[in-house]
Write a protein that holds these residues in place. Sequence first.
Motif, mmCIF file in Angstrom:
data_model
loop_
_atom_site.group_PDB
_atom_site.id
_atom_site.type_symbol
_atom_site.label_atom_id
_atom_site.label_comp_id
_atom_site.label_asym_id
_atom_site.label_seq_id
_atom_site.Cartn_x
_atom_site.Cartn_y
_atom_site.Cartn_z
ATOM 1 N N LYS A 15 -9.091 11.246 5.700
ATOM 2 C CA LYS A 15 -8.586 11.452 6.966
ATOM 3 C C LYS A 15 -7.933 10.253 7.687
ATOM 4 O O LYS A 15 -6.844 10.541 8.375
ATOM 5 N N ARG A 16 -8.478 9.272 7.586
ATOM 6 C CA ARG A 16 -7.809 7.888 8.059
ATOM 7 C C ARG A 16 -6.690 7.416 7.490
ATOM 8 O O ARG A 16 -5.538 6.876 8.242
ATOM 9 N N TYR A 17 -6.434 7.431 6.343
ATOM 10 C CA TYR A 17 -5.372 7.189 5.405
ATOM 11 C C TYR A 17 -4.321 8.342 5.844
ATOM 12 O O TYR A 17 -3.194 7.974 5.901
ATOM 13 N N VAL B 59 -3.808 10.121 8.622
ATOM 14 C CA VAL B 59 -3.425 9.576 9.928
ATOM 15 C C VAL B 59 -2.493 8.593 9.968
ATOM 16 O O VAL B 59 -1.473 8.455 10.614
ATOM 17 N N MET B 60 -2.989 7.417 9.192
ATOM 18 C CA MET B 60 -2.072 6.322 9.111
ATOM 19 C C MET B 60 -0.714 6.640 8.608
ATOM 20 O O MET B 60 0.202 6.152 9.007
ATOM 21 N N ALA B 61 -0.672 7.485 7.312
ATOM 22 C CA ALA B 61 0.485 7.542 6.913
ATOM 23 C C ALA B 61 1.401 8.309 7.751
ATOM 24 O O ALA B 61 2.650 8.015 7.913
ATOM 25 N N LEU B 62 0.845 9.346 8.403
ATOM 26 C CA LEU B 62 1.685 10.313 9.304
ATOM 27 C C LEU B 62 2.506 9.224 10.530
ATOM 28 O O LEU B 62 3.212 9.389 10.975
ATOM 29 N N VAL B 63 1.317 8.297 11.202
ATOM 30 C CA VAL B 63 1.836 7.654 12.127
ATOM 31 C C VAL B 63 3.088 6.619 11.714
ATOM 32 O O VAL B 63 3.782 6.460 12.285
ATOM 33 N N LEU B 64 2.716 5.883 10.542
ATOM 34 C CA LEU B 64 3.432 4.957 10.080
ATOM 35 C C LEU B 64 4.955 5.443 9.715
ATOM 36 O O LEU B 64 6.001 5.038 10.073
ATOM 37 N N PHE B 65 5.084 6.586 8.907
ATOM 38 C CA PHE B 65 6.268 7.116 8.631
ATOM 39 C C PHE B 65 7.080 7.669 9.720
ATOM 40 O O PHE B 65 8.183 7.687 9.790
ATOM 41 N N GLY B 66 6.202 8.406 10.560
ATOM 42 C CA GLY B 66 6.941 8.890 11.811
ATOM 43 C C GLY B 66 7.483 7.856 12.842
ATOM 44 O O GLY B 66 8.618 7.856 13.147
ATOM 45 N N GLY B 67 6.843 6.893 12.473
ATOM 46 C CA GLY B 67 7.336 5.792 13.518
ATOM 47 C C GLY B 67 8.618 4.990 12.935
ATOM 48 O O GLY B 67 9.612 4.496 13.451
ATOM 49 N N ILE C 84 -4.519 -1.185 13.871
ATOM 50 C CA ILE C 84 -5.249 0.190 14.309
ATOM 51 C C ILE C 84 -5.948 0.617 12.985
ATOM 52 O O ILE C 84 -7.114 1.155 13.340
ATOM 53 N N PHE C 85 -5.216 0.758 12.079
ATOM 54 C CA PHE C 85 -6.051 1.409 10.977
ATOM 55 C C PHE C 85 -7.221 0.654 10.494
ATOM 56 O O PHE C 85 -8.275 1.050 10.216
ATOM 57 N N TYR C 86 -7.063 -0.782 10.539
ATOM 58 C CA TYR C 86 -8.199 -1.478 10.087
ATOM 59 C C TYR C 86 -9.483 -1.325 11.049
ATOM 60 O O TYR C 86 -10.558 -1.232 10.626
ATOM 61 N N ALA C 87 -9.104 -1.090 12.580
ATOM 62 C CA ALA C 87 -10.270 -1.119 13.392
ATOM 63 C C ALA C 87 -11.066 0.158 12.923
ATOM 64 O O ALA C 87 -12.274 0.385 12.752
ATOM 65 N N THR C 88 -10.248 1.410 12.935
ATOM 66 C CA THR C 88 -10.861 2.666 12.516
ATOM 67 C C THR C 88 -11.439 2.909 11.173
ATOM 68 O O THR C 88 -12.622 3.390 10.836
ATOM 69 N N LEU C 89 -11.144 2.006 10.341
ATOM 70 C CA LEU C 89 -11.604 2.041 8.925
ATOM 71 C C LEU C 89 -12.915 1.204 9.017
ATOM 72 O O LEU C 89 -13.942 1.629 8.305
ATOM 73 N N GLN C 90 -12.996 0.162 9.764
ATOM 74 C CA GLN C 90 -14.006 -0.657 9.813
ATOM 75 C C GLN C 90 -15.114 0.000 10.482
ATOM 76 O O GLN C 90 -16.427 -0.009 10.093
ATOM 77 N N ASN C 91 -14.970 0.706 11.622
ATOM 78 C CA ASN C 91 -16.077 1.518 12.208
ATOM 79 C C ASN C 91 -16.514 2.728 11.408
ATOM 80 O O ASN C 91 -17.671 2.828 11.170
ATOM 81 N N LEU C 92 -15.571 3.273 10.587
ATOM 82 C CA LEU C 92 -16.087 4.194 9.453
ATOM 83 C C LEU C 92 -17.113 3.623 8.417
ATOM 84 O O LEU C 92 -18.275 4.123 8.003
ATOM 85 N N ILE C 93 -16.714 2.294 8.154
ATOM 86 C CA ILE C 93 -17.481 1.772 7.193
ATOM 87 C C ILE C 93 -18.892 1.182 7.603
ATOM 88 O O ILE C 93 -20.046 1.612 7.082
#
Length: 352
Positions: free
Chosen positions: A197-199, A201-209, A253-262
Amino acid sequence: MLSGAAVPQAEPQVREERFVFTATGGEYFRIWIVNLLLTVVTLGIYSAWAKVRRNQYLYSNTRLASGGFEYHGLPIAILKGRIVAGVLFGGYYVAAAVSPVAALAVFAVLMGVMPWLIWKGLQFALHNSSYRGIRFGFDGSARGAYFHYLVLPLLAALTLGLLYPFVHQRIKRFQHTHSRYGSVPFSFDAPVSGFYKRYLVMALVLFGGLGLSIVAAGLLVSALGVPVAQAQAAGAMIGLFLVYPYLLCVLWIFYATLQNLIWNHTQLGPHRFRSTMKAGRIASIYITNTLAILFTLGLFIPFATVRAMKYRLECTSLLVAGSLDDIAAGQRAEIGAIGDGAADLGGFDLAL
């Protein structure tokens, strides 16, 4: 009359203990600048001693439930690991300059030895860290390291990265479930779906931007009336100017969400961790840190390090079920029974 009846056990009271980080930028700057100067003067040899000084300061300023952390790493062991790393990676660059075949052969050797080096590095890092006088440890096997750091990444590469979130989850599970505090094991139950899920979201935001940046660069070139012959180069430069900061923000931002998950799915025995990092806050910290480092020609680095660590650590807490004192007391009794002269693991720190 009720002497034979079972007495229900009360659930242990859960309380939240937050990590506290007391280091300051000014104190760390003095350590950092001396480390930097001595490392330069000794052509890098002092970097091992520099790491020990840095870690001892940062660990000693990290506290949890009125207890402190300590770092016990030896500079010689760290220096040994850096020499090995230098020989391996230096050999690859020399081989690449000689011939592609030689480079491929050295790369194969690197691939073969890297899981073992990472395994020894994990052992070294945890064995040389302690809390309340009790050391951490890592019990994962070399076989497990080769599976998680060689076999699974190769499978991810064969699927063009589609398996990478799965591989990432398996690697974190390997690291956490084979770590322990004294003899109390950590556990990890984050689902693979959470990583995907996090990967995604990151891919969609990254490529969209990235797409929006390209369009914006083209419109800006047209608005400025840049000649056709120079439009492509100008668009590329403007696009890079727009894309690079955006890319960094997305990754932070991806790092923060991933650290929360872990960490929200990690436990120490009955005690569960909680991480509450905010994506916007971590991005703002890293953006301002980066700008300050650039404007001060690097002198803000120690202040940026302390600032980022303080936020990351103080967003983390441990939900204590019962008492941490019980764990510490039990571990000290065990150490007293077997003796406190446990030999070093003989590993080394690769400093990856």
